[in-house]
Design a protein around this motif. Structure first.
Motif, mmCIF file in Angstrom:
data_model
loop_
_atom_site.group_PDB
_atom_site.id
_atom_site.type_symbol
_atom_site.label_atom_id
_atom_site.label_comp_id
_atom_site.label_asym_id
_atom_site.label_seq_id
_atom_site.Cartn_x
_atom_site.Cartn_y
_atom_site.Cartn_z
ATOM 1 N N ARG A 112 -12.774 6.413 4.654
ATOM 2 C CA ARG A 112 -13.531 5.556 3.573
ATOM 3 C C ARG A 112 -13.157 4.039 4.130
ATOM 4 N NH1 ARG A 112 -11.372 7.632 -2.208
ATOM 5 N NH2 ARG A 112 -12.311 5.909 -3.158
ATOM 6 N N CYS A 113 -13.498 3.929 5.302
ATOM 7 C CA CYS A 113 -13.302 2.537 6.039
ATOM 8 C C CYS A 113 -12.004 1.800 5.952
ATOM 9 C CB CYS A 113 -14.564 1.880 5.476
ATOM 10 S SG CYS A 113 -16.000 2.504 6.286
ATOM 11 N N TYR A 114 -10.908 2.307 5.447
ATOM 12 C CA TYR A 114 -9.681 1.685 5.326
ATOM 13 C C TYR A 114 -9.267 1.214 6.669
ATOM 14 C CZ TYR A 114 -5.089 0.356 4.195
ATOM 15 O OH TYR A 114 -3.828 -0.556 4.027
ATOM 16 N N CYS A 115 -8.793 0.012 6.971
ATOM 17 C CA CYS A 115 -8.207 -0.336 8.415
ATOM 18 C C CYS A 115 -7.500 -1.684 8.030
ATOM 19 C CB CYS A 115 -9.472 -0.799 9.374
ATOM 20 S SG CYS A 115 -10.656 -2.196 8.548
ATOM 21 N N GLY A 146 -9.944 -8.596 5.828
ATOM 22 C CA GLY A 146 -11.473 -8.365 5.226
ATOM 23 C C GLY A 146 -11.550 -7.487 4.024
ATOM 24 N N ARG A 147 -10.249 -7.097 3.315
ATOM 25 C CA ARG A 147 -10.417 -6.425 1.995
ATOM 26 C C ARG A 147 -10.779 -7.421 0.995
ATOM 27 N NH1 ARG A 147 -6.923 -2.679 -0.527
ATOM 28 N NH2 ARG A 147 -8.391 -1.055 -0.823
ATOM 29 N N THR A 148 -11.708 -6.773 0.052
ATOM 30 C CA THR A 148 -11.622 -7.729 -1.055
ATOM 31 C C THR A 148 -10.989 -6.858 -2.338
ATOM 32 O OG1 THR A 148 -13.825 -6.577 -1.525
ATOM 33 C CG2 THR A 148 -13.934 -8.810 -0.673
ATOM 34 N N LYS A 149 -10.879 -7.377 -3.384
ATOM 35 C CA LYS A 149 -10.239 -6.809 -4.523
ATOM 36 C C LYS A 149 -11.002 -6.586 -5.588
ATOM 37 C CE LYS A 149 -5.514 -6.732 -3.204
ATOM 38 N NZ LYS A 149 -4.699 -5.470 -3.509
ATOM 39 N N MET A 150 -10.715 -5.123 -6.293
ATOM 40 C CA MET A 150 -11.297 -5.126 -7.283
ATOM 41 C C MET A 150 -10.741 -5.702 -8.535
ATOM 42 S SD MET A 150 -11.740 -1.086 -8.993
ATOM 43 C CE MET A 150 -12.775 -0.956 -10.340
ATOM 44 N N LYS A 151 -9.592 -5.646 -8.569
ATOM 45 C CA LYS A 151 -8.703 -6.613 -9.840
ATOM 46 C C LYS A 151 -8.140 -7.812 -9.216
ATOM 47 C CE LYS A 151 -9.014 -2.317 -12.627
ATOM 48 N NZ LYS A 151 -7.980 -1.084 -13.092
ATOM 49 N N PRO A 152 -8.702 -8.840 -9.009
ATOM 50 C CA PRO A 152 -7.899 -9.841 -8.091
ATOM 51 C C PRO A 152 -6.931 -10.368 -9.194
ATOM 52 C CG PRO A 152 -10.045 -10.299 -8.429
ATOM 53 C CD PRO A 152 -10.003 -8.931 -8.824
ATOM 54 N N MET A 202 0.690 -1.029 0.073
ATOM 55 C CA MET A 202 0.120 0.056 0.033
ATOM 56 C C MET A 202 1.032 1.175 0.002
ATOM 57 S SD MET A 202 -2.894 1.281 -0.103
ATOM 58 C CE MET A 202 -4.439 0.401 0.284
ATOM 59 N N MET A 225 -8.494 8.047 4.003
ATOM 60 C CA MET A 225 -8.516 6.774 3.712
ATOM 61 C C MET A 225 -9.358 6.141 4.983
ATOM 62 S SD MET A 225 -4.689 5.947 2.661
ATOM 63 C CE MET A 225 -4.464 4.116 2.640
#
Lengths: 266, 286
Positions: free
Chosen positions: A225-228, A232-238, A158, A222
């Motif tokens: 916008r709920c960044y922690c 538990g994160r998903t990926k837009m472009k896995p 990140m 960040m």
């Protein structure tokens, strides 16, 4: 001057290499780096050269564009070559005063120059065919196992992608501050090296202050916008391997095996 | 009545300045016993000049700050209860002043996808949401651009899309137009009004530009941490003298109408637009 910074520059051509999974390209770069230092003899050299030439032609990145990246390391290469030329003991070819040029020195200087050139070409091929974001995604995924031993893999990737995103913004800001200081009579390219270095202080201090302010703002945005963190994160472009990627892996392993086998046999 | 989107009772926030050892040396009340009620689906503006506490209030709405005293409920949830933190942040999006410092992705669509990624939305749905929210702010054709190449107004619309993609009930905009040129300002305001009308999202617009709030449903005016005036735009702008006392710039048309009235013309209070003024003046001639 500042526009020349070319970290993570991407040259889109839509070639097969561009479409590959970044993990394959990372692995490929590693394999290539090993091969550059592991090859032996003229046959090994021919194989490495052919392999690199093939990759460049498949990537469709103009060769002239790739050569540009070499200019920056010209001096480094020259120094390495000179050291090798004069400091390798062996059969003396020419002797001027205390400086000796040996046969072994000439050989190793040439080998070193070639290795460095290939090194740069190989790694820049990766950055030219991979967007910075793919690269950090690839790194995150490839280094995932390290997270088990508490290496903050997600955080590192990140940070890298944020750093890449802010490079152009900070360059623009530096430009702006420079112009503001120049408008008030500051000069950045006069005097000797100490004077030049000193004149950078009024540039760097405001730049740092604003970089910290930006960092603060960004962290807040960040969080809002709920960044922690990565859990538990998903990926837009896995990242998902395609059959192309498996083929590439096979080619890479074959290439490395061939070179290592040659090394043992010869 | 349904639960209020935002409800503040006697909300106090103090910034504490500390010396090197960490001992408090001064406290400054940024919010001083604030009461606010905002209904779901409404468009509310919070006005105030610099240092009036309006940005502090905005940060409270997103739980970036917690109350020193008093209580704030967002969508019925108490913000001082840390269990509610992520729920509230998901339900109230926040758009900040500087467009550069709130865009995280290096491609527009990746930035819009950042919020949904954080709250664990499945990949297919992220793509759907990104497309929908970029369309809602009219930035769909820029989806694969780099944010660095966009204008200020466009960047701010991308930031709004990033918030919309999290499907919040309420969007708080903290001086979203302060760093924009007049065109960018119009773009952003149009987008925000459309979101309010079409999607029924509650909008809380924090600003010091009076011209931006004439279309709001309700206005709070803040000064030195307290709410000093509240009402509909017409009610607020009919009290030109007290607005001036709180160092607020009154829109030119309203000011002109006010001056004319002072000079003896028989005009109604709280004229907001040029059309209204022309109409009122035409009536006088007859």
């Amino acid at each position: 001057m500042l526009r020349d910074i070319t970290i993570g520059q991407y040259y889109p051509t839509g070639s097969v290499i561009h479409r590959m999974d970044p993990r394959v390209k990372l692995f490929g770069t590693l394999v290539f780096l090993i091969s550059v230092f592991a090859y032996k003899g003229i046959v090994g050299f021919a194989i490495v050269t052919l392999f690199l030439a093939a990759l460049i032609s498949i990537s469709k990145v103009p060769f002239r564009y790739m050569i540009k990246g070499l200019r920056a390391i010209m001096i480094l290469m020259l120094i390495t070559a000179l050291f090798n030329l004069f400091l390798t003991p062996g059969e003396v070819l020419i002797q001027v005063w205390k400086l000796k040029i040996t046969k072994e020195g000439v050989m190793s200087a040439i080998r070193m120059a070639i290795r460095l050139t290939y090194l740069i070409l190989g790694t820049s091929l990766m950055t030219l065919t991979t967007t910075p974001n793919q690269l950090t995604d690839g790194l995150e995924k490839a280094l995932k196992p390290l997270a088990k031993i508490h290496v903050p893999v997600h955080e590192i990737s990140m940070m890298m992608s944020i750093a890449l995103r802010f490079i152009p913004i900070l360059i623009e800001e530096t430009d702006k501050i420079m112009k503001a200081q120049m408008a008030r009579g500051a000069s950045f390219d006069e005097g000797n090296i100490i004077k030049k270095a000193k004149s950078l202080i009024p540039l760097l201090v405001p730049l740092f202050v604003s970089a910290f302010r930006r960092a603060n703002d960004l962290a807040m945005a960040m969080e809002a916008r709920c960044y922690c963190g990565g859990d538990g994160r998903t990926k837009m472009k896995p990242l998902r391997y395609q059959s192309l990627d498996y083929q590439a892996y096979a080619v890479l392993i074959l290439y490395l095996a061939l070179l290592l086998a040659l090394r043992v046999v010869l | 009545m349904a639960t209020m989107m935002v409800k503040a009772r006697q909300l106090v926030h103090e910034y504490i300045r500390r010396d090197e050892e960490g001992n408090p040396i001064a406290t400054q009340a940024a919010l001083d016993h604030v009461d606010i009620d905002i209904e779901p689906g409404s468009f509310v503006a919070i006005l105030g000049h610099n240092g009036s506490g309006k940005s502090t209030l905005a940060k409270h709405l997103n739980v970036l700050l917690s109350p020193t005293e008093g209580t704030l409920w967002v969508d019925g949830k108490d913000t001082s209860d840390m269990d509610n933190l992520w729920k509230i942040r998901q339900n109230t999006g926040m758009v900040f002043q500087n467009p550069d410092n709130q865009i995280i992705g290096s491609i527009v669509e990746e930035d819009v996808g950042f919020g949904p990624e954080n709250i664990g939305v499945p990949t297919d749905e992220i793509w759907q949401r990104v497309e929908d929210s970029l369309r809602a702010v009219g930035m769909l054709k820029y989806r694969s651009h780099s944010p660095n190449k966009l204008s200020g107004g466009q960047k701010q619309r991308v930031a709004i899309a990033g918030v919309v993609a999290m499907q919040p009930k309420c969007i708080v905009l903290d001086e979203p137009t302060a760093m924009l040129d007049p065109n960018g300002r119009k773009e952003v305001l149009r987008t925000v009004h459309e979101l309010n009308r079409k999607k029924g999202v509650t909008i809380i617009l924090i600003t010091h530009y009076m011209e931006e709030v004439t279309d709001a449903d309700y206005i709070y005016v803040m000064d030195s941490g307290s709410v000093v005036m509240q009402g509909t735009p017409r009610e607020i702008f009919s009290r030109v003298e007290s607005l001036k006392a709180h160092r607020m710039d009154v829109p030119q048309i309203t000011l002109l109408a006010h001056e004319l009235k002072q000079a003896g013309l028989n005009l109604p209070d709280g004229i907001l637009t040029r059309e209204e003024l022309i109409e009122a003046l035409e009536k006088l001639q007859v």
